[in-house]
Write a protein that holds these residues in place. Structure first.
Motif, PDB file in Angstrom:
ATOM      1  N   PHE A 143      54.405  16.735   4.724  1.00  0.00           N
ATOM      2  CA  PHE A 143      53.876  15.387   4.546  1.00  0.00           C
ATOM      3  C   PHE A 143      54.802  14.529   3.682  1.00  0.00           C
ATOM      4  O   PHE A 143      54.912  13.316   3.890  1.00  0.00           O
ATOM      5  CB  PHE A 143      52.494  15.435   3.909  1.00  0.00           C
ATOM      6  CG  PHE A 143      51.427  15.989   4.810  1.00  0.00           C
ATOM      7  CD1 PHE A 143      51.452  15.762   6.178  1.00  0.00           C
ATOM      8  CD2 PHE A 143      50.394  16.755   4.293  1.00  0.00           C
ATOM      9  CE1 PHE A 143      50.467  16.273   7.010  1.00  0.00           C
ATOM     10  CE2 PHE A 143      49.406  17.277   5.124  1.00  0.00           C
ATOM     11  CZ  PHE A 143      49.449  17.033   6.482  1.00  0.00           C
ATOM     12  N   ALA A 144      55.465  15.156   2.714  1.00  0.00           N
ATOM     13  CA  ALA A 144      56.342  14.395   1.813  1.00  0.00           C
ATOM     14  C   ALA A 144      57.473  13.739   2.596  1.00  0.00           C
ATOM     15  O   ALA A 144      57.932  12.642   2.236  1.00  0.00           O
ATOM     16  CB  ALA A 144      56.897  15.308   0.733  1.00  0.00           C
ATOM     17  N   ARG A 145      57.936  14.404   3.665  1.00  0.00           N
ATOM     18  CA  ARG A 145      59.014  13.828   4.483  1.00  0.00           C
ATOM     19  C   ARG A 145      58.536  12.674   5.346  1.00  0.00           C
ATOM     20  O   ARG A 145      59.367  11.930   5.892  1.00  0.00           O
ATOM     21  CB  ARG A 145      59.623  14.898   5.378  1.00  0.00           C
ATOM     22  CG  ARG A 145      60.775  15.677   4.785  1.00  0.00           C
ATOM     23  CD  ARG A 145      60.380  16.531   3.622  1.00  0.00           C
ATOM     24  NE  ARG A 145      61.536  17.245   3.057  1.00  0.00           N
ATOM     25  CZ  ARG A 145      61.454  18.020   1.978  1.00  0.00           C
ATOM     26  NH1 ARG A 145      60.290  18.183   1.351  1.00  0.00           N
ATOM     27  NH2 ARG A 145      62.529  18.617   1.510  1.00  0.00           N
ATOM     28  N   THR A 146      57.214  12.512   5.487  1.00  0.00           N
ATOM     29  CA  THR A 146      56.675  11.440   6.330  1.00  0.00           C
ATOM     30  C   THR A 146      56.181  10.248   5.522  1.00  0.00           C
ATOM     31  O   THR A 146      55.594   9.327   6.088  1.00  0.00           O
ATOM     32  CB  THR A 146      55.519  11.982   7.185  1.00  0.00           C
ATOM     33  OG1 THR A 146      54.438  12.388   6.329  1.00  0.00           O
ATOM     34  CG2 THR A 146      55.975  13.171   8.021  1.00  0.00           C
ATOM     35  N   LEU A 147      56.401  10.263   4.216  1.00  0.00           N
ATOM     36  CA  LEU A 147      55.961   9.137   3.396  1.00  0.00           C
ATOM     37  C   LEU A 147      56.671   7.858   3.842  1.00  0.00           C
ATOM     38  O   LEU A 147      57.891   7.862   4.049  1.00  0.00           O
ATOM     39  CB  LEU A 147      56.264   9.407   1.918  1.00  0.00           C
ATOM     40  CG  LEU A 147      55.361  10.391   1.187  1.00  0.00           C
ATOM     41  CD1 LEU A 147      55.943  10.729  -0.190  1.00  0.00           C
ATOM     42  CD2 LEU A 147      53.951   9.815   1.022  1.00  0.00           C
ATOM     43  N   PRO A 148      55.925   6.779   3.977  1.00  0.00           N
ATOM     44  CA  PRO A 148      56.572   5.518   4.364  1.00  0.00           C
ATOM     45  C   PRO A 148      57.503   5.012   3.262  1.00  0.00           C
ATOM     46  O   PRO A 148      57.252   5.215   2.082  1.00  0.00           O
ATOM     47  CB  PRO A 148      55.396   4.569   4.581  1.00  0.00           C
ATOM     48  CG  PRO A 148      54.265   5.162   3.818  1.00  0.00           C
ATOM     49  CD  PRO A 148      54.475   6.642   3.841  1.00  0.00           C
ATOM     50  N   SER A 149      58.571   4.363   3.685  1.00  0.00           N
ATOM     51  CA  SER A 149      59.535   3.809   2.732  1.00  0.00           C
ATOM     52  C   SER A 149      59.920   2.391   3.134  1.00  0.00           C
ATOM     53  O   SER A 149      61.095   2.047   3.221  1.00  0.00           O
ATOM     54  CB  SER A 149      60.780   4.701   2.667  1.00  0.00           C
ATOM     55  OG  SER A 149      61.325   4.892   3.968  1.00  0.00           O
ATOM     56  N   ASP A 150      58.884   1.588   3.406  1.00  0.00           N
ATOM     57  CA  ASP A 150      59.132   0.232   3.883  1.00  0.00           C
ATOM     58  C   ASP A 150      59.491  -0.741   2.767  1.00  0.00           C
ATOM     59  O   ASP A 150      59.890  -1.873   3.050  1.00  0.00           O
ATOM     60  CB  ASP A 150      57.901  -0.273   4.654  1.00  0.00           C
ATOM     61  CG  ASP A 150      56.610  -0.048   3.887  1.00  0.00           C
ATOM     62  OD1 ASP A 150      56.614   0.804   2.966  1.00  0.00           O
ATOM     63  OD2 ASP A 150      55.613  -0.716   4.196  1.00  0.00           O
ATOM     64  N   THR A 151      59.316  -0.340   1.513  1.00  0.00           N
ATOM     65  CA  THR A 151      59.745  -1.173   0.386  1.00  0.00           C
ATOM     66  C   THR A 151      60.714  -0.366  -0.476  1.00  0.00           C
ATOM     67  O   THR A 151      60.799   0.850  -0.378  1.00  0.00           O
ATOM     68  CB  THR A 151      58.551  -1.632  -0.464  1.00  0.00           C
ATOM     69  OG1 THR A 151      57.959  -0.482  -1.100  1.00  0.00           O
ATOM     70  CG2 THR A 151      57.511  -2.344   0.398  1.00  0.00           C
TER      71      THR A 151
END
Length: 259
Positions: A143-151
């Motif tokens: 799940f940690a690899r799927t965290l969004p990073s849009d900001t």
């Protein structure tokens, strides 16, 4: 040997003392019986000198064994403290991330803490890679690899969370390496030294006081060796490490941190 680890502290000490005291009587009296008709004053002087030298070397070996196992024991204990601090830090970063994926990871970490406390190392010792803790940790890392990073903030938090999760996984491995029963290698050398010292002790006059002193000496060595063996198995036996840092996380209300 699992039976030995399952004994209580006092039962284990008593068992270890018997293991040394009884064979010492057999060897000392047996050697005395063999050499009784050939023993001279010179033999007595040589035997007493060699007994003192052997006893000194035994003291050094026992000290080294205890120091080595104490270091390994504290290493495992320190890994728990480090892991608990990493988990607390990750939970705070997940709260700052504010996403559904972050919430799933946070809930997974709470389960991991609870499973570790409830397991009390029992399943970890028997099959470490098939425990609930390992399963939860695999899911959390996924799940940690799927965290969004849009900001920019989320991107930085994601990177730090993944790094912290990797560190948590490494601290788990330290415990996994300590699950199997292990007899410190210096114990074998110490056992050989004890047998040799008992042979040299046979040159003394074996009256009641001498035998009593020998028994006290053997009990003392047995107590030290018992603690050496227990320290070498930090997740089993009466000296097994308690998951106290994880208990502190639970008692401090880790699940109530703001999200």
């Amino acid at each position: 040997m699992q039976y030995f680890l399952s004994l209580s502290l006092w039962d284990g000490l008593f068992f270890a003392s018997l293991v040394l005291v009884l064979p010492s009587f057999v060897i000392v009296f047996g050697v005395r019986y063999i050499i009784r008709n050939h023993l001279t004053k010179q033999h007595e002087r040589v035997g007493r000198l060699l007994f003192r030298v052997t006893a000194s070397l035994l003291a050094l070996l026992v000290s080294l064994s205890y120091a080595n196992e104490a270091i390994n024991y504290n290493k495992v204990k320190g890994s728990l403290e480090e892991e608990a601090s990493l988990i607390a830090g990750v939970v705070i970063k997940l709260a700052l991330h504010r996403s559904n994926e972050a919430e799933m990871i946070r809930e997974g970490l709470l389960k991991y803490v609870n499973y570790t406390i409830e397991d009390d190392w029992q399943h970890m010792v028997s099959n470490p890679y098939q425990t609930k803790m390992m399963g939860v940790m695999v899911n959390i890392n996924t799940f940690a690899r799927t965290l969004p990073s849009d900001t920019e903030l989320k991107r930085i938090l994601k990177t730090e969370i993944i790094q912290d999760m990797d560190m948590i996984t490494k601290t788990m491995q330290i415990r996994f390496y300590s699950t199997n029963f292990r007899l410190p290698y210096l114990t074998y050398i110490t056992a050989l030294g004890l047998v040799i010292s008992w042979c040299f002790f046979a040159v003394y006059q074996l009256d009641g006081i001498s035998v009593a002193f020998l028994s006290i000496y053997n009990v003392f060595i047995a107590v030290i060796l018992y603690f050496v063996i227990m320290l070498g198995n930090p997740l089993s036996g009466p000296l097994k490490i308690d998951p106290e840092p994880f208990n502190s996380l639970e008692q401090m209300g880790l699940e109530t941190l703001p999200f």
